[in-house]
Design a protein around this motif. Structure first.
Motif, PDB file in Angstrom:
ATOM      1  N   SER A   1      42.043  33.429  32.466  1.00 30.68           N
ATOM      2  CA  SER A   1      41.683  33.063  33.836  1.00 30.68           C
ATOM      3  C   SER A   1      42.924  32.665  34.617  1.00 30.68           C
ATOM      4  CB  SER A   1      40.690  31.892  33.859  1.00 30.68           C
ATOM      5  OG  SER A   1      39.434  32.259  33.355  1.00 30.68           O
TER       6      SER A   1
ATOM      7  N   CYS B   1      32.922  32.002  35.875  1.00 31.59           N
ATOM      8  CA  CYS B   1      33.480  31.637  37.187  1.00 31.59           C
ATOM      9  C   CYS B   1      32.558  30.667  37.917  1.00 31.59           C
ATOM     10  CB  CYS B   1      33.707  32.890  38.026  1.00 31.59           C
ATOM     11  SG  CYS B   1      35.093  33.917  37.492  1.00 31.59           S
TER      12      CYS B   1
ATOM     13  N   VAL C   1      39.937  34.387  38.994  1.00 33.27           N
ATOM     14  CA  VAL C   1      39.638  35.659  38.328  1.00 33.27           C
ATOM     15  C   VAL C   1      39.617  35.401  36.832  1.00 33.27           C
ATOM     16  CG1 VAL C   1      42.075  36.376  38.307  1.00 33.27           C
ATOM     17  CG2 VAL C   1      40.262  38.086  38.072  1.00 33.27           C
ATOM     18  N   THR C   2      38.632  35.983  36.151  1.00 34.63           N
ATOM     19  CA  THR C   2      38.469  35.784  34.717  1.00 34.63           C
ATOM     20  C   THR C   2      38.224  37.137  34.053  1.00 34.63           C
ATOM     21  OG1 THR C   2      37.541  33.577  35.033  1.00 34.63           O
ATOM     22  CG2 THR C   2      37.098  34.645  32.926  1.00 34.63           C
TER      23      THR C   2
ATOM     24  N   ILE D   1      35.388  41.777  33.923  1.00 31.97           N
ATOM     25  CA  ILE D   1      36.125  40.937  34.860  1.00 31.97           C
ATOM     26  C   ILE D   1      35.164  40.381  35.900  1.00 31.97           C
ATOM     27  CG2 ILE D   1      37.928  40.935  36.645  1.00 31.97           C
ATOM     28  CD1 ILE D   1      39.268  43.189  35.119  1.00 31.97           C
TER      29      ILE D   1
ATOM     30  N   TRP E   1      35.472  37.757  39.609  1.00 37.13           N
ATOM     31  CA  TRP E   1      36.414  37.073  40.490  1.00 37.13           C
ATOM     32  C   TRP E   1      35.711  36.563  41.744  1.00 37.13           C
ATOM     33  CZ3 TRP E   1      35.735  42.251  40.306  1.00 37.13           C
ATOM     34  CH2 TRP E   1      35.582  42.943  41.507  1.00 37.13           C
ATOM     35  N   SER E   2      36.342  35.577  42.342  1.00 34.95           N
ATOM     36  CA  SER E   2      35.903  35.043  43.622  1.00 34.95           C
ATOM     37  C   SER E   2      37.141  34.686  44.429  1.00 34.95           C
ATOM     38  CB  SER E   2      35.031  33.793  43.420  1.00 34.95           C
ATOM     39  OG  SER E   2      34.671  33.215  44.662  1.00 34.95           O
TER      40      SER E   2
ATOM     41  N   CYS F   1      42.290  35.940  43.954  1.00 35.25           N
ATOM     42  CA  CYS F   1      43.006  36.172  42.702  1.00 35.25           C
ATOM     43  C   CYS F   1      42.702  37.597  42.265  1.00 35.25           C
ATOM     44  CB  CYS F   1      42.596  35.166  41.637  1.00 35.25           C
ATOM     45  SG  CYS F   1      43.316  33.521  41.877  1.00 35.25           S
ATOM     46  N   TRP F   2      43.636  38.211  41.542  1.00 30.61           N
ATOM     47  CA  TRP F   2      43.611  39.662  41.384  1.00 30.61           C
ATOM     48  C   TRP F   2      43.724  40.086  39.931  1.00 30.61           C
ATOM     49  CZ3 TRP F   2      42.982  42.157  46.033  1.00 30.61           C
ATOM     50  CH2 TRP F   2      43.210  41.384  47.166  1.00 30.61           C
TER      51      TRP F   2
ATOM     52  N   THR G   1      40.115  44.430  41.247  1.00 30.90           N
ATOM     53  CA  THR G   1      39.409  43.479  42.089  1.00 30.90           C
ATOM     54  C   THR G   1      39.392  43.945  43.533  1.00 30.90           C
ATOM     55  OG1 THR G   1      41.482  42.220  42.113  1.00 30.90           O
ATOM     56  CG2 THR G   1      39.758  41.448  40.650  1.00 30.90           C
TER      57      THR G   1
ATOM     58  N   GLN H   1      37.092  34.393  49.926  1.00 31.51           N
ATOM     59  CA  GLN H   1      37.749  33.417  49.083  1.00 31.51           C
ATOM     60  C   GLN H   1      37.110  32.051  49.269  1.00 31.51           C
ATOM     61  OE1 GLN H   1      41.799  33.640  50.485  1.00 31.51           O
ATOM     62  NE2 GLN H   1      41.551  31.873  51.811  1.00 31.51           N
TER      63      GLN H   1
ATOM     64  N   LEU I   1      46.512  39.601  35.394  1.00 34.59           N
ATOM     65  CA  LEU I   1      45.777  38.693  36.260  1.00 34.59           C
ATOM     66  C   LEU I   1      46.805  37.889  37.032  1.00 34.59           C
ATOM     67  CD1 LEU I   1      43.422  39.537  34.445  1.00 34.59           C
ATOM     68  CD2 LEU I   1      42.653  37.160  34.440  1.00 34.59           C
TER      69      LEU I   1
END
Length: 217
Positions: free
Chosen positions: A36, A71, A97-98, A110, A112-113, A116-117, A131, A137, A157
């Motif tokens: 993460s 997340c 991002v995880t 994967i 994400w919120s 983050c990429w 992503t 965000q 990541l």
């Protein structure tokens, strides 16, 4: 699953505080790795704690639950500690991002919120941004993606301090040809941090033997 080789690097950029964080957790009972990266967005010492809490919570939860649930758990945990009755952390939800890499599962998963990429490069030389920048965000909205793990050479990541400063081509070429993932992570974080105004965090997970360009006569 081949044991991944991992490289991690961070750079303050032009910020006073490092409000990016990362977590890498290996399942002790299975060939499963959770990674993460979180960005608390505001240049505040308390925001660093928010990012650290978010990254660690997400990576820990991802070994048991799906990446999107992980997340969500991170957002809930951060929101709980940001409650006015419980402390003085700034009221901000981290971008996060995880990724879960499971040797028993054919897909790389994967979630994400925010900003983050995740990027992947294949041994064939293809560069893929995994992503979507349209995800808002700092909101509870969480997006997911699953891609076949076969053929993926390296996974990156990173925080937006890397992705907003370096173009996708530069990121991909570094992942393909810069060798050891620790050198790749250091190159990306320091190059982005030296050029840009934001913290830069890069976590590189090398899954397969690096591609070597053919010599030309």
């Amino acid at each position: 699953m081949h044991q991944p080789v991992i490289g991690i690097a961070q750079n303050y950029g032009n910020r006073k505080h490092l409000v990016d964080a990362y977590a890498v957790i290996q399942d002790p009972l299975a060939p499963r790795l959770a990674v993460s990266v979180a960005d608390a967005l505001v240049d505040h010492p308390g925001a660093a704690l928010t990012a650290q809490l978010g990254a660690h919570t997400a990576a820990t939860a991802a070994l048991t639950y799906s990446p999107d649930q992980a997340c969500a758990a991170a957002h809930d945990r951060c929101a709980d500690l940001q409650h006015p009755a419980k402390g003085s952390l700034p009221q901000t939800q981290p971008a996060i991002v995880t990724a879960v890499i499971d040797g028993r599962h054919p897909l790389l998963r994967i979630a994400w919120s925010g900003c983050c990429w995740a990027y992947a490069v294949t041994q064939a030389g293809s560069i893929h941004r995994l992503t979507d920048p349209s995800t808002p965000q700092g909101t509870p909205r969480i997006a997911t993606r699953s891609v076949p793990r076969t053929g993926i050479q390296s996974l990156l990541l990173c925080s937006d301090g890397v992705s907003s400063t370096l173009c996708d081509t530069a990121i991909g070429l570094s992942l393909l040809y810069d060798g050891d993932p620790r050198q790749v992570a250091a190159h990306l974080a320091h190059k982005a941090g030296d050029r840009g105004p934001d913290n830069a965090t890069a976590v590189v997970v090398q899954l397969l033997t690096p591609h070597t360009p053919k010599e030309t006569s």
